[in-house]
Scaffold this motif. Structure first.
Motif, PDB file in Angstrom:
ATOM      1  N   ILE A   1       2.118  -1.157   9.245  1.00  0.00           N
ATOM      2  CA  ILE A   1       0.875  -0.830   8.559  1.00  0.00           C
ATOM      3  C   ILE A   1       0.558  -1.756   7.386  1.00  0.00           C
ATOM      4  O   ILE A   1      -0.383  -1.529   6.651  1.00  0.00           O
TER       5      ILE A   1
ATOM      6  N   SER B   1      -1.005  -4.717   5.352  1.00  0.00           N
ATOM      7  CA  SER B   1      -2.197  -5.563   5.485  1.00  0.00           C
ATOM      8  C   SER B   1      -1.746  -7.004   5.612  1.00  0.00           C
ATOM      9  O   SER B   1      -1.124  -7.525   4.690  1.00  0.00           O
TER      10      SER B   1
ATOM     11  N   ARG C   1      12.509  -0.462   0.136  1.00  0.00           N
ATOM     12  CA  ARG C   1      12.539   0.926   0.590  1.00  0.00           C
ATOM     13  C   ARG C   1      11.176   1.585   0.460  1.00  0.00           C
ATOM     14  O   ARG C   1      10.967   2.678   0.963  1.00  0.00           O
ATOM     15  N   SER C   2      10.266   0.944  -0.293  1.00  0.00           N
ATOM     16  CA  SER C   2       8.987   1.586  -0.578  1.00  0.00           C
ATOM     17  C   SER C   2       7.830   0.792   0.011  1.00  0.00           C
ATOM     18  O   SER C   2       7.835  -0.436  -0.021  1.00  0.00           O
TER      19      SER C   2
ATOM     20  N   THR D   1       4.233   0.872  -0.793  1.00  0.00           N
ATOM     21  CA  THR D   1       3.266   0.257  -1.720  1.00  0.00           C
ATOM     22  C   THR D   1       3.898  -0.793  -2.611  1.00  0.00           C
ATOM     23  O   THR D   1       3.256  -1.772  -2.969  1.00  0.00           O
ATOM     24  N   LEU D   2       5.173  -0.603  -2.967  1.00  0.00           N
ATOM     25  CA  LEU D   2       5.819  -1.620  -3.800  1.00  0.00           C
ATOM     26  C   LEU D   2       6.062  -2.899  -3.001  1.00  0.00           C
ATOM     27  O   LEU D   2       6.070  -3.997  -3.556  1.00  0.00           O
TER      28      LEU D   2
ATOM     29  N   TYR E   1       3.930  -3.978  -0.760  1.00  0.00           N
ATOM     30  CA  TYR E   1       2.624  -4.659  -0.777  1.00  0.00           C
ATOM     31  C   TYR E   1       2.434  -5.371  -2.107  1.00  0.00           C
ATOM     32  O   TYR E   1       1.955  -6.496  -2.178  1.00  0.00           O
ATOM     33  N   GLN E   2       2.836  -4.662  -3.188  1.00  0.00           N
ATOM     34  CA  GLN E   2       2.698  -5.231  -4.526  1.00  0.00           C
ATOM     35  C   GLN E   2       3.468  -6.553  -4.613  1.00  0.00           C
ATOM     36  O   GLN E   2       2.943  -7.550  -5.100  1.00  0.00           O
TER      37      GLN E   2
ATOM     38  N   TYR F   1       1.798  -9.269  -2.477  1.00  0.00           N
ATOM     39  CA  TYR F   1       0.556  -9.680  -3.101  1.00  0.00           C
ATOM     40  C   TYR F   1       0.817 -10.597  -4.290  1.00  0.00           C
ATOM     41  O   TYR F   1       0.226 -11.666  -4.411  1.00  0.00           O
TER      42      TYR F   1
ATOM     43  N   PRO G   1       7.714  -4.419 -10.779  1.00  0.00           N
ATOM     44  CA  PRO G   1       7.503  -5.255  -9.590  1.00  0.00           C
ATOM     45  C   PRO G   1       6.835  -6.593  -9.900  1.00  0.00           C
ATOM     46  O   PRO G   1       7.142  -7.611  -9.269  1.00  0.00           O
TER      47      PRO G   1
ATOM     48  N   ASN H   1      -0.755   5.711  -5.381  1.00  0.00           N
ATOM     49  CA  ASN H   1      -0.616   5.910  -3.941  1.00  0.00           C
ATOM     50  C   ASN H   1       0.712   5.333  -3.481  1.00  0.00           C
ATOM     51  O   ASN H   1       1.017   4.175  -3.746  1.00  0.00           O
ATOM     52  N   GLY H   2       1.504   6.164  -2.834  1.00  0.00           N
ATOM     53  CA  GLY H   2       2.835   5.750  -2.404  1.00  0.00           C
ATOM     54  C   GLY H   2       3.869   6.231  -3.411  1.00  0.00           C
ATOM     55  O   GLY H   2       3.654   6.167  -4.626  1.00  0.00           O
TER      56      GLY H   2
ATOM     57  N   GLY I   1       6.884   5.043  -4.064  1.00  0.00           N
ATOM     58  CA  GLY I   1       7.512   3.967  -4.819  1.00  0.00           C
ATOM     59  C   GLY I   1       6.626   3.511  -5.965  1.00  0.00           C
ATOM     60  O   GLY I   1       7.074   3.380  -7.105  1.00  0.00           O
ATOM     61  N   LEU I   2       5.338   3.302  -5.671  1.00  0.00           N
ATOM     62  CA  LEU I   2       4.418   2.848  -6.713  1.00  0.00           C
ATOM     63  C   LEU I   2       4.269   3.933  -7.785  1.00  0.00           C
ATOM     64  O   LEU I   2       4.181   3.632  -8.974  1.00  0.00           O
TER      65      LEU I   2
ATOM     66  N   PHE J   1      -2.614   0.601  -5.108  1.00  0.00           N
ATOM     67  CA  PHE J   1      -2.535  -0.643  -4.348  1.00  0.00           C
ATOM     68  C   PHE J   1      -2.931  -0.326  -2.911  1.00  0.00           C
ATOM     69  O   PHE J   1      -2.219   0.358  -2.192  1.00  0.00           O
TER      70      PHE J   1
ATOM     71  N   ILE K   1      -3.096   0.830   3.665  1.00  0.00           N
ATOM     72  CA  ILE K   1      -3.944   1.637   4.530  1.00  0.00           C
ATOM     73  C   ILE K   1      -5.018   2.268   3.682  1.00  0.00           C
ATOM     74  O   ILE K   1      -6.148   2.473   4.111  1.00  0.00           O
TER      75      ILE K   1
END
Lengths: 295, 384
Positions: free
Chosen positions: A139, A141, A156-157, A159-160, A162-163, A166, A280, B256-257, B259-260, B311, B314
């Protein structure tokens, strides 16, 4: 080069006809991933935007030569779907499903370990894997990743991850492969599996590792890094301020007693020679610095 | 989901694990009636999900109906470490010859189930683990194989269980494993598991944590669910499908998430603030999710500023932005909002928010800057 998946990886999607499966399966194909089939019992013979649907994984593998599967099915069916892929000889399975019952997950993990050692499971409850410019299963992007390496990411995460992707891409530092191992207590693929693969991959020159509270996988990873890694590692651990006894979203993210604190993990990593970041963004900055010295 | 002792004992009963005869009561009259029925001496035990209730005066032995009335009256309504006692468990007081310990849980490192058995029961097992680790036998069980009576016997003997109790303890271990697996528990623990002078073995306490992810195949859990205690906001958040945990600070957090969200708490702390909560919108959050989250945070009067850290993967940032604007039109948000949006459709999101930007709706480009601003505002400073 990359780890686990590359431009030759042929993928089937278990659950391609469902809402989530369709959305992410097609998104993965648009990225350039070789999505060669889907599996939905009862819908064999149909197609999703030109991708043929099969009755079973066995049929799909026979017809397409797929070696990887992307499992996007509801929690109550997910463990069985993963095992079906293993029985059909699929060597790499990505399962993003969250909230698989713990007893099902433990049986699934041990069945793979004992009966299907040729199958690697990534997840469950993970964002998947992306080797930028080559293959994206899951999933993430694709547009936040940058092809060409030299950094590997394991996290393990979601959104982190993705961070981190990015931040690195924004600063012009590419990635070989980014692996999200997921936030469940019994992940099919762990930090050490990924660190070992990155260590062996000639194009990966440095690794970012993102952990969180709960369990002792980060401590074990630290041990592995100390003994086996020659490439520099930057780590970030989320949950320094998390209170004990509260599940922080992920089933695996819980401090029980003195076990699983971020402080203990950071200390173990530092002692293993890992550069530990406070957040991060700083992890990405430290990595940019390391990469600039590599060149 | 953590069960109360009485629910744990009901759960054990389903799998044939013996406990003392007893029942649960929420009034003094019922408690006395149960004590009369099970026979004196009887034990009255406060039903709270916190350790140390005995020391706090929440467990009393009573010899007759008068004492039962007095003690039930004392215990019901008692506050034990912030937990209000709404129910008591009343059972016949057992004669105890020996106290043991038995549990099953998942060993995350080995990725196998693990039995823990000790002849030193009746005390905190964590203390035994520190002072006398040898006294605890740990035994891995592969979930594909389960545990046999012969293995259970071997564990009992190795743990130093007294000879007359070995058979009884072994049988209970097999049943306890059955309860752990078929009952979809994360933890089943008996402490103490007792041997009576008549050489019978049974559970004197029950600690059970059920796996919420397996609730779909356990309609019988409904009564357990009904007694779960959340603070008002946690309950509201749960109903709205949000992952919320209340904390003690004054900076509200929406991310969102998992971890974040955890990382956001950490960063707030690093710049000198304290988070009021953990709130994970989950994957694929939309305008409704965002509005719900703001409504939940808005009911917390300790919140002096709100940090929204998104962030988009999805999750689409433009939908989040719409949710924020929608929430502003629906409810009066008391605390200023500091927003950081990156990832999928972040540019569109910033355009949506732009016309509404004020000293109560602030956009910051990075997570760190947003955290700094939110903490400044929460500490009574201005936006910069």
């Amino acid at each position: 080069m990359s780890i686990f998946v590359d431009s030759d990886t042929k993928v089937i999607v278990q659950g391609l006809t469902g809402g989530q499966g369709r959305f992410h399966g097609l998104r993965n194909r648009d990225y350039g991933t070789k999505v060669v089939g889907g599996v939905t019992p009862g819908k064999g013979g149909t197609d999703v935007e030109g991708i043929p649907i099969f009755e079973s994984v066995e049929e799909a593998v026979a017809a397409t030569g797929a070696t990887a599967s992307f499992v996007v099915v509801p929690p109550r069916f997910a463990a069985e779907a993963v095992l079906e892929a293993a029985r059909a000889g699929v060597s790499f399975v990505v399962c993003i499903t969250e909230f698989i019952p713990a007893q099902d997950e433990a049986r699934m993990y041990n069945s793979l370990r004992r009966d299907y050692p040729g199958t690697r499971l990534l997840g469950p409850n993970c964002p998947g894997v992306i080797s930028p410019g080559q293959c994206n299963i899951g999933i993430t992007s694709g547009d936040i990743a940058l092809a060409g390496g030299p950094v590997g990411i394991v996290s393990r995460s979601g959104t982190l991850t993705y961070q981190a992707l990015y931040d690195l891409s924004q600063k012009g530092v590419g990635q070989t492969t980014c692996v999200g191992i997921g936030g469940d207590p019994v992940p099919g693929t762990n930090f050490i599996d990924c660190l070992a693969a990155f260590e062996a991959d000639p194009d990966t020159k440095a690794v970012i590792m993102i952990g969180e509270i709960g369990g002792s996988e980060e401590e074990r990873a630290a041990e592995f890094i100390r003994e086996h890694m020659t490439k520099p590692v930057v780590a970030y651990i989320a949950g320094v301020t998390a209170p004990a006894g509260k599940k922080m979203g992920h089933a695996g993210a819980i401090i029980s007693g003195s076990q699983g604190t971020a402080q203990a993990k950071m200390k173990a990593l530092e002692e293993a020679g890992v550069t530990v970041a406070k957040n991060p963004t700083q992890a990405a900055e430290l990595m940019v610095e390391i990469v600039s010295k590599l060149k | 989901m953590d069960l109360f002792e009485y629910q744990g004992k009901q759960f054990f009963a389903q799998y044939g694990i013996a406990t003392s005869p007893g029942d649960v009561a929420s009034t003094v009259e019922d408690a006395v009636a149960i004590a009369d029925k099970v026979g004196y001496p009887a034990v009255i035990k406060a039903q709270v999900q916190v350790g140390g209730r005995g020391k706090a005066g929440g467990i009393k032995i009573v010899g007759n109906p008068e004492e039962a009335k007095v003690q039930a009256g004392n215990i019901l309504g008692m506050d034990i470490k912030g937990h209000l006692v709404k129910r008591v468990w009343v059972e016949h007081a057992s004669d105890i010859e020996k106290e043991y310990y038995a549990s099953f849980t998942l060993d995350r490192s080995a990725k196998l189930h693990m039995a823990m058995v000790s002849a030193k029961g009746g005390v905190e097992i964590e203390d035994v683990a520190v002072t006398d680790p040898e006294a605890i036998v740990k035994y891995h069980v592969n979930p594909l194989d389960g545990i046999t009576l012969a293995e259970a016997r071997d564990i009992a003997v190795r743990a130093g269980i007294d000879e007359p109790a070995v058979e009884g303890v072994s049988e209970i271990l097999v049943k306890l494993y059955d309860a752990f697996v078929k009952g979809d528990a994360d933890l089943v623990e008996i402490n103490p598991l007792i041997l009576t002078p008549e050489h019978k073995v049974h559970a004197l306490d029950a600690k059970v944590t059920l796996d919420d992810a397996a609730a779909f195949r356990h309609p019988e859990w409904e009564p357990y669910r009904a007694t779960q205690e959340f603070d008002g906001r946690e309950k509201l958040a749960k109903e709205l499908g949000l992952n919320y945990i209340g904390l003690d600070g004054n900076v509200g957090i929406i991310a969102n998430g998992a971890g974040l969200a955890m990382s956001t708490l950490d960063v707030v702390n690093q710049v000198g603030g304290e988070a009021a909560n953990f709130l994970d919108l989950g994957g694929g959050a939309d305008a409704n999710t965002m509005t719900s989250a703001l409504e939940v945070i808005n009911t917390d009067h300790n919140v002096d500023s709100v940090l929204i850290n998104i962030f988009g993967g999805i999750t689409r940032c433009d939908l989040i932005a719409n949710g924020i604007i929608e929430a502003l039109s629906r409810v009066e948000i008391k605390a200023p909002l500091v927003i950081r949006l990156d990832g999928t459709n972040a540019a569109e999101a910033r355009e949506i928010i732009e016309p509404y930007v004020s000293d109560k709706l602030i956009v910051r480009p990075t997570m760190l800057e947003a955290a700094q601003t939110a903490v400044n505002l929460a500490n009574g400073g201005d936006a910069k």
